[in-house]
Design an enzyme around this catalytic site. Structure first.
Site, mmCIF file in Angstrom:
data_model
loop_
_atom_site.group_PDB
_atom_site.id
_atom_site.type_symbol
_atom_site.label_atom_id
_atom_site.label_comp_id
_atom_site.label_asym_id
_atom_site.label_seq_id
_atom_site.Cartn_x
_atom_site.Cartn_y
_atom_site.Cartn_z
ATOM 1 N N GLY A 1 -6.261 1.478 3.787
ATOM 2 C CA GLY A 1 -5.337 1.666 2.662
ATOM 3 C C GLY A 1 -4.780 0.351 2.142
ATOM 4 N N CYS A 2 -4.446 -0.539 3.058
ATOM 5 C CA CYS A 2 -3.861 -1.831 2.673
ATOM 6 C C CYS A 2 -4.891 -2.723 1.998
ATOM 7 C CB CYS A 2 -3.248 -2.524 3.882
ATOM 8 S SG CYS A 2 -1.885 -1.580 4.589
#
Length: 154
Positions: free
Chosen positions: A45-46
Site C-alpha cells: 500500500g505504501c
C-alpha cells in the site's frame, strides 16, 4: 492526541530526511506542502501511494506544491525506498512517532502507524486532512483538488 483540523495552524517540526539533514515546516513557508504520513517503506500500500505521488509529482510542482512523506523508518530504509522507486520527493524519519503524534496521526488496528495526508497552504494553515488505510491513491486525488484550488487563488 488531537487530530489537526482544516483551518488550523500546522505545527512546526524538525525531522531528519533520508540524508540525515534536519528539515522543518518553516523551510516550506510560501509554498504549498503535502505532508503525508504512511506506515512503512516498501510495503504494497505504501509503495503504491509513494509511486502515485511520484507519478503526479510534476502536477504538484507546477501548482507550487512540495511533497514530503513521513514514516518511522530509518534514514537508510528511506534511501533504499527512494532509490528503488525513483521517488523525487523528500522522506522524513519519525522513529519515535513524535511528529505523527504532533499532527494527530494515530495507530490503525492498535499498532499500525496511520495513513494521513495534510495539505498545508502558503501561510502554513491546514487545508486538507485525509485519512484512510485502504485507498492510498485517494490521498493523491484529494490533495490535487485542494492544490489546484489554492493555486487558482494565487
Amino acid at each position: 492526541m488531537t487530530k489537526l483540523k482544516v483551518g488550523e495552524e500546522a505545527p512546526d517540526f524538525v525531522a531528519k530526511d533520508s540524508n540525515g539533514k534536519d528539515r522543518s515546516l518553516k523551510e516550506f513557508a510560501g509554498k504549498i506542502l503535502i505532508l503525508y504520513f504512511y506506515p512503512k517503506d516498501d510495503t504494497p500500500g505504501c509503495t503504491k501511494e509513494a509511486c502515485s505521488f511520484r507519478d503526479q509529482y510534476e502536477q504538484f510542482i507546477k501548482a507550487g506544491a512540495e511533497v514530503v512523506g513521513v514514516s518511522s523508518d530509518s534514514e537508510e530504509s528511506h534511501q533504499k525506498f527512494i532509490s528503488k522507486y525513483k521517488l523525487p520527493f523528500t522522506l522524513l524519519t519519525d522513529p519515535k512517532g513524535e511528529l505523527a503524534k504532533t499532527y494527530g496521526v494515530g495507530k490503525e488496528l492498535l499498532f499500525i502507524p496511520g495513513r494521513t495526508t495534510f495539505v498545508i497552504d502558503r501561510e502554513q494553515k491546514v487545508q486538507l486532512v485525509h485519512s484512510g488505510m485502504m485507498n492510498a491513491e485517494a490521498h493523491i486525488t484529494e490533495s490535487l483538488k485542494i492544490i489546484e484550488n489554492l493555486s487558482a487563488q494565487k
